[in-house]
Design an enzyme around this catalytic site. Sequence first.
Site, PDB file in Angstrom:
ATOM      1  CG  ASP A 144       3.392  -1.159   2.652  1.00  0.00           C
ATOM      2  OD1 ASP A 144       4.457  -1.643   3.106  1.00  0.00           O
ATOM      3  OD2 ASP A 144       2.700  -0.365   3.310  1.00  0.00           O
ATOM      4  CG  ASP A 185       2.200  -4.569   4.001  1.00  0.00           C
ATOM      5  OD1 ASP A 185       2.569  -4.752   5.170  1.00  0.00           O
ATOM      6  OD2 ASP A 185       1.155  -3.952   3.698  1.00  0.00           O
TER       7      ASP A 185
HETATM    8  N1  URA Z   1       5.853   3.619   1.374  1.00  0.00           N
HETATM    9  C1  URA Z   1       5.775   2.470   0.631  1.00  0.00           C
HETATM   10  O1  URA Z   1       6.092   1.395   1.109  1.00  0.00           O
HETATM   11  N2  URA Z   1       5.343   2.573  -0.631  1.00  0.00           N
HETATM   12  C2  URA Z   1       4.991   3.743  -1.211  1.00  0.00           C
HETATM   13  O2  URA Z   1       4.619   3.750  -2.382  1.00  0.00           O
HETATM   14  C3  URA Z   1       5.090   4.912  -0.424  1.00  0.00           C
HETATM   15  C4  URA Z   1       5.513   4.823   0.864  1.00  0.00           C
END
Ligand code: URA
Length: 209
Positions: free
Chosen positions: A200, A203
């Site tokens: 992510d 994050d």
């Molecule tokens: N958004 C993200 O931050 N990571 C992904 O793998 C897909 C969407």
Amino acid sequence: MSKVYVFDHPLIQHKLTYIRDKNTGTKEFRELVDEVSTLMAFEITRDMPLEEIEIDTPVTTAKTKVLSGKKIAIVPILRAGIGMVDGVLKLIPAAKVGHIGLYRDPETLKPVEYYAKLPADVEERDFIIVDPMLATGGSAVEAINSLKTRGAKNIKFMCLIAAPEGVQAIQESHPDVDIYIAALDEKLNDHGYIVPGLGDAGDRLFGTK
Ligand code: URA
């Protein structure tokens, strides 16, 4: 049909490896995203128009080139897109910065705009939308819709990692928008994450979970 440019410069690919690595901590992740964004900005500005001016060097008079003052705006998609803005601004410091925020409607699963603040002169600017990850393409397509609705005519989309599904979504909905990426990954998994991806992006940039 949108063109897809993969920036396979060795420095970009090297840094992207450490961005992907799960052992890379928040501080280094942020710095690397910033650096890669600067390097990508160098590539994405290759077609910027130039004009000739006359200057005096200490030796003689010379006709040389300067940027012809095209107005640029960078638009991060909140929140992860924010991590790419400063890196691009290092090379295009006079660019204006707009913001677009989208959330996913829990029923329709479609992205819905909750925030948009753009420069006033939308119609005169060239836009670079930034978001580290192009996954399903839902947010990207909606962000482009949002800019076009407000009058934007020239839009580029720049991300670190794209999934084929996201590229296809932009190409189908916005064939006039070219896509600039550092890597085209294999696929999306069942949770909508890009594989192999980097997890992510928001994050990892902001140290949240
Ligand atoms: N958004 C993200 O931050 N990571 C992904 O793998 C897909 C969407």
